[in-house]
Design a protein around this motif. Structure first.
Motif: not given
Length: 116
Positions: A20-38
């Motif tokens: 898993v490269d840094g870009k994929v981790v960033q995608i996961f991180q962004k999505s988890f932040v979106q989920v947490q905000n919702i």
């Protein structure tokens, strides 16, 4: 933050273990932040819905219709985000295993080894 670098290390190892490269981790991180905000927004909606229900005032009960609709839409968004995450993770794992095996996977699921 919901998705800390400690969690990142726990889930993804050192980042290269699972390919898993840094870009994929960033995608996961962004999505988890979106989920947490919702989910945070949903908590506020549920609190307001409960307060309106307890008040038994017609205007508040009527307002709950819109609040429940918003809550339902938020749940759908969370489901979509998790679906997207699942697909992204599967694709990254497929790409990782393809890189490790030196071949490609055919549509029937069998590996094809590159020559050369």
């Amino acid at each position: 933050m919901f998705f800390s670098s400690q969690m990142e290390g726990d889930i993804f190892g050192n980042g290269s273990q699972l390919g898993v490269d840094g870009k994929v981790v960033q995608i996961f991180q962004k999505s988890f932040v979106q989920v947490q905000n919702i989910l945070d927004q949903n908590r506020l909606l549920i609190t307001e819905i409960n307060q309106n229900q307890e008040s038994k005032l017609h205007v508040n009960l009527t307002r709950n219709v819109g609040l429940i609709r918003e809550l339902n839409n938020n749940v759908k968004r969370v489901v979509d985000l998790y679906g997207h995450l699942s697909n992204s993770f599967s694709k990254s794992m497929d790409a990782s295993s393809e890189t490790e095996s030196g071949g490609t996977t055919r549509s029937d699921g069998k590996n094809r080894v590159r020559s050369g």
